[in-house]
Design a protein around this motif. Structure first.
Motif, PDB file in Angstrom:
ATOM      1  N   THR A  72       0.823  -1.210   0.000  1.00 56.40           N
ATOM      2  CA  THR A  72       0.000   0.000   0.000  1.00 56.40           C
ATOM      3  C   THR A  72       0.856   1.259   0.000  1.00 56.40           C
ATOM      4  O   THR A  72       0.538   2.247  -0.666  1.00 56.40           O
ATOM      5  CB  THR A  72      -0.931   0.009   1.231  1.00 56.40           C
ATOM      6  N   ALA A  73       1.974   1.212   0.755  1.00 60.27           N
ATOM      7  CA  ALA A  73       2.862   2.378   0.817  1.00 60.27           C
ATOM      8  C   ALA A  73       3.425   2.704  -0.555  1.00 60.27           C
ATOM      9  O   ALA A  73       3.481   3.869  -0.966  1.00 60.27           O
ATOM     10  CB  ALA A  73       3.993   2.123   1.811  1.00 60.27           C
ATOM     11  N   GLY A  74       3.845   1.668  -1.293  1.00 56.74           N
ATOM     12  CA  GLY A  74       4.390   1.889  -2.629  1.00 56.74           C
ATOM     13  C   GLY A  74       3.342   2.415  -3.593  1.00 56.74           C
ATOM     14  O   GLY A  74       3.618   3.312  -4.393  1.00 56.74           O
ATOM     15  N   CYS A  75       2.134   1.875  -3.500  1.00 52.95           N
ATOM     16  CA  CYS A  75       1.032   2.344  -4.354  1.00 52.95           C
ATOM     17  C   CYS A  75       0.705   3.795  -4.052  1.00 52.95           C
ATOM     18  O   CYS A  75       0.460   4.599  -4.969  1.00 52.95           O
ATOM     19  CB  CYS A  75      -0.186   1.458  -4.133  1.00 52.95           C
ATOM     20  N   LYS A  76       0.718   4.146  -2.774  1.00 55.05           N
ATOM     21  CA  LYS A  76       0.407   5.514  -2.367  1.00 55.05           C
ATOM     22  C   LYS A  76       1.437   6.495  -2.916  1.00 55.05           C
ATOM     23  O   LYS A  76       1.072   7.581  -3.393  1.00 55.05           O
ATOM     24  CB  LYS A  76       0.357   5.594  -0.846  1.00 55.05           C
ATOM     25  N   VAL A  77       2.719   6.137  -2.871  1.00 55.19           N
ATOM     26  CA  VAL A  77       3.764   7.024  -3.389  1.00 55.19           C
ATOM     27  C   VAL A  77       3.584   7.230  -4.889  1.00 55.19           C
ATOM     28  O   VAL A  77       3.696   8.353  -5.399  1.00 55.19           O
ATOM     29  CB  VAL A  77       5.159   6.455  -3.090  1.00 55.19           C
ATOM     30  N   LEU A  78       3.295   6.160  -5.623  1.00 54.61           N
ATOM     31  CA  LEU A  78       3.105   6.279  -7.070  1.00 54.61           C
ATOM     32  C   LEU A  78       1.925   7.178  -7.413  1.00 54.61           C
ATOM     33  O   LEU A  78       2.003   8.011  -8.316  1.00 54.61           O
ATOM     34  CB  LEU A  78       2.914   4.894  -7.686  1.00 54.61           C
ATOM     35  N   ALA A 120       8.405  12.272 -12.903  1.00 54.18           N
ATOM     36  CA  ALA A 120       8.090  11.220 -13.868  1.00 54.18           C
ATOM     37  C   ALA A 120       9.102  10.086 -13.789  1.00 54.18           C
ATOM     38  O   ALA A 120       8.742   8.900 -13.773  1.00 54.18           O
ATOM     39  CB  ALA A 120       8.058  11.805 -15.281  1.00 54.18           C
ATOM     40  N   SER A 121      10.377  10.435 -13.701  1.00 60.13           N
ATOM     41  CA  SER A 121      11.419   9.417 -13.640  1.00 60.13           C
ATOM     42  C   SER A 121      11.375   8.653 -12.320  1.00 60.13           C
ATOM     43  O   SER A 121      11.628   7.443 -12.287  1.00 60.13           O
ATOM     44  CB  SER A 121      12.793  10.063 -13.831  1.00 60.13           C
ATOM     45  N   HIS A 122      11.066   9.352 -11.233  1.00 55.72           N
ATOM     46  CA  HIS A 122      10.967   8.685  -9.929  1.00 55.72           C
ATOM     47  C   HIS A 122       9.925   7.572  -9.979  1.00 55.72           C
ATOM     48  O   HIS A 122      10.155   6.457  -9.484  1.00 55.72           O
ATOM     49  CB  HIS A 122      10.620   9.711  -8.851  1.00 55.72           C
ATOM     50  N   ALA A 123       8.783   7.856 -10.566  1.00 55.20           N
ATOM     51  CA  ALA A 123       7.751   6.824 -10.693  1.00 55.20           C
ATOM     52  C   ALA A 123       8.264   5.654 -11.528  1.00 55.20           C
ATOM     53  O   ALA A 123       8.051   4.475 -11.178  1.00 55.20           O
ATOM     54  CB  ALA A 123       6.494   7.424 -11.321  1.00 55.20           C
ATOM     55  N   CYS A 124       8.966   5.949 -12.608  1.00 53.87           N
ATOM     56  CA  CYS A 124       9.506   4.889 -13.467  1.00 53.87           C
ATOM     57  C   CYS A 124      10.573   4.078 -12.745  1.00 53.87           C
ATOM     58  O   CYS A 124      10.634   2.847 -12.893  1.00 53.87           O
ATOM     59  CB  CYS A 124      10.077   5.499 -14.749  1.00 53.87           C
ATOM     60  N   TRP A 125      11.435   4.743 -11.971  1.00 49.40           N
ATOM     61  CA  TRP A 125      12.479   4.003 -11.224  1.00 49.40           C
ATOM     62  C   TRP A 125      11.845   3.011 -10.262  1.00 49.40           C
ATOM     63  O   TRP A 125      12.316   1.885 -10.119  1.00 49.40           O
ATOM     64  CB  TRP A 125      13.364   4.983 -10.460  1.00 49.40           C
ATOM     65  N   ARG A 126      10.777   3.427  -9.603  1.00 47.15           N
ATOM     66  CA  ARG A 126      10.091   2.533  -8.673  1.00 47.15           C
ATOM     67  C   ARG A 126       9.492   1.330  -9.417  1.00 47.15           C
ATOM     68  O   ARG A 126       9.602   0.186  -8.950  1.00 47.15           O
ATOM     69  CB  ARG A 126       8.991   3.295  -7.924  1.00 47.15           C
ATOM     70  N   LEU A 127       8.865   1.576 -10.539  1.00 53.20           N
ATOM     71  CA  LEU A 127       8.280   0.490 -11.316  1.00 53.20           C
ATOM     72  C   LEU A 127       9.359  -0.457 -11.844  1.00 53.20           C
ATOM     73  O   LEU A 127       9.187  -1.688 -11.845  1.00 53.20           O
ATOM     74  CB  LEU A 127       7.458   1.061 -12.475  1.00 53.20           C
ATOM     75  N   LEU A 128      10.476   0.107 -12.276  1.00 51.46           N
ATOM     76  CA  LEU A 128      11.582  -0.724 -12.755  1.00 51.46           C
ATOM     77  C   LEU A 128      12.170  -1.564 -11.633  1.00 51.46           C
ATOM     78  O   LEU A 128      12.519  -2.729 -11.835  1.00 51.46           O
ATOM     79  CB  LEU A 128      12.663   0.163 -13.393  1.00 51.46           C
ATOM     80  N   MET A 129      12.283  -0.979 -10.435  1.00 47.28           N
ATOM     81  CA  MET A 129      12.799  -1.734  -9.293  1.00 47.28           C
ATOM     82  C   MET A 129      11.860  -2.878  -8.931  1.00 47.28           C
ATOM     83  O   MET A 129      12.297  -3.977  -8.573  1.00 47.28           O
ATOM     84  CB  MET A 129      12.993  -0.820  -8.083  1.00 47.28           C
ATOM     85  N   LEU A 130      10.555  -2.647  -9.036  1.00 50.92           N
ATOM     86  CA  LEU A 130       9.596  -3.715  -8.785  1.00 50.92           C
ATOM     87  C   LEU A 130       9.769  -4.838  -9.811  1.00 50.92           C
ATOM     88  O   LEU A 130       9.700  -6.029  -9.464  1.00 50.92           O
ATOM     89  CB  LEU A 130       8.165  -3.165  -8.843  1.00 50.92           C
ATOM     90  N   GLY A 131      10.002  -4.450 -11.049  1.00 49.38           N
ATOM     91  CA  GLY A 131      10.216  -5.445 -12.095  1.00 49.38           C
ATOM     92  C   GLY A 131      11.497  -6.234 -11.913  1.00 49.38           C
ATOM     93  O   GLY A 131      11.590  -7.403 -12.317  1.00 49.38           O
ATOM     94  N   MET A 132      12.504  -5.610 -11.299  1.00 48.48           N
ATOM     95  CA  MET A 132      13.790  -6.277 -11.084  1.00 48.48           C
ATOM     96  C   MET A 132      13.894  -6.896  -9.690  1.00 48.48           C
ATOM     97  O   MET A 132      14.973  -7.295  -9.272  1.00 48.48           O
ATOM     98  CB  MET A 132      14.934  -5.267 -11.267  1.00 48.48           C
ATOM     99  N   GLY A 133      12.764  -6.947  -8.980  1.00 51.88           N
ATOM    100  CA  GLY A 133      12.776  -7.342  -7.582  1.00 51.88           C
ATOM    101  C   GLY A 133      13.446  -8.667  -7.288  1.00 51.88           C
ATOM    102  O   GLY A 133      14.073  -8.829  -6.232  1.00 51.88           O
ATOM    103  N   ARG A 134      13.342  -9.645  -8.186  1.00 60.96           N
ATOM    104  CA  ARG A 134      13.905 -10.966  -7.941  1.00 60.96           C
ATOM    105  C   ARG A 134      15.328 -11.124  -8.450  1.00 60.96           C
ATOM    106  O   ARG A 134      15.931 -12.186  -8.311  1.00 60.96           O
ATOM    107  CB  ARG A 134      13.008 -12.039  -8.573  1.00 60.96           C
TER     108      ARG A 134
END
Length: 346
Positions: A72-78, A120-134
């Motif tokens: 929820t915290a990550g969704c809220k930041v986005l 805009a880039s901050h949101a993308c960095w977070r999404l990219l980090m989620l994609g690279m999580g594993r």
């Protein structure tokens, strides 16, 4: 456990101090930009600032992001990043058209307005980090550097969607996300910090001596190799060289950052207000004709002091209290709607 908590608190203090020092350089850099073509000293200062301030700002953002990347915290930041972007993209564009009458600016939600690329880039960095999580840390850094080099070969304007800066600065976000403050303080003791600070001064001196012909576009990160007129197939090697400069300058600047709690630590908690609001002050100064009266050392000193003082003022609790709904709009209602929609989904 108590020792780990103490180390975590020291790390937060250090990065809050760093964050405030960096927002000072952001304000100063933007304030002196109209003068760098005519005053060599300011050009040197500008070049030195851009050698480290954005990479370190992204690193700090990555460091604090690990507390709120998922759930929820990550969704809220986005959601908040998206809301802030829509609000300030509209405000800056509206004022440019109606009051400041600035030309040669892309007024589109798909082309972030000047400083708003960071949202805009901050949101993308977070999404990219989620994609690279594993992925492993090494794999994440390898991908980030490779993407940062590869994006320069795209045949497009890097401003659109902030695509260029997103990938160019991605390595620093990944490094910040995995940054070990415990390891840092183990190696960076008093004399190492002094040496690093001295080396930062040396970097400034070297850039002042040889940086007059340095293409600033390489430090902005917003331009592709085509736009930078680097048409060689090996242009990516130039990006790697710039990374080396930025990492060196960033590590050296860390020597200036204190570990102790101070007023600066508290100001560092409200740098978002400085970041989103200072553009109005800089733009107003530019269109007012103020810069026409700054042509000597005395005027330059006054300008620098005003930029620093304005940074401190915008970081005060009163500014947050007054402008909190604008700068940090509540997105709780969006979370509530999202949960309600999920409950109704069969």
């Amino acid at each position: 456990m108590l020792e780990d908590h103490s180390l975590q608190a020291r790390g937060e203090t250090f990065f809050l101090n760093l964050r405030f020092m960096l927002i000072v350089t952001v304000f100063v850099g933007n304030a002196i930009e109209p003068l760098i073509g005519n005053m060599s000293g300011l050009h040197s200062l500008y070049l030195w600032i851009f050698s480290f301030h954005m990479p370190l700002f992204v690193l700090v953002t990555g460091y604090f992001a690990r507390k709120s990347l998922t759930g929820t915290a990550g969704c809220k930041v986005l959601l908040q990043l998206a809301t802030q972007y829509l609000i300030f993209q509209s405000l800056y564009s509206l004022l440019d058209v109606s009051l400041f009458h600035v030309s040669n600016i892309h007024h589109s939600f798909f082309a972030p307005y000047l400083l708003l690329w960071f949202l805009a880039s901050h949101a993308c960095w977070r999404l990219l980090m989620l994609g690279m999580g594993r992925w492993s840390t090494g794999a994440q850094i390898t991908f980030a550097v490779t993407a940062g080099v590869a994006v320069g070969y795209l045949q497009l304007d890097g401003v659109w969607f902030s695509i260029s800066r997103t990938f160019v600065f991605l390595p620093f976000f990944v490094i910040g996300y995995h940054f070990s403050f415990g390891m840092f303080v183990k190696w960076v003791q008093k004399y190492v910090k002094i040496a690093a600070a001295a080396f930062s001064v040396l970097i400034f001196a070297v850039l002042a001596a040889i940086g007059s012909e340095f293409p600033l576009g390489w430090l902005y990160g917003s331009m592709t190799y085509m736009q930078l007129e680097a048409i060689e197939w090996y242009a990516g090697l130039y990006r790697l060289a710039v990374y080396a400069l930025q990492i060196t300058a960033s590590l050296a600047f860390l020597g200036w950052v204190p570990y102790q709690v101070s007023r600066m630590t508290d100001w560092g908690r409200r740098t978002l207000y400085v970041f989103l609001l200072h553009g109005f002050i800089v733009r107003l100064a530019a269109v007012s004709g103020l810069y026409a009266y700054i042509g000597n050392a005395a005027g330059t000193v006054v300008l620098l002091l005003c930029a620093i003082l304005s940074t401190v003022l915008l970081a005060q609790p009163g500014v947050k209290h007054l402008l909190h709904p604008l700068v940090e709009p509540s997105v709780d209602w969006m979370i509530t709607l999202q949960r309600a929609a999920l409950r109704r989904t069969p």
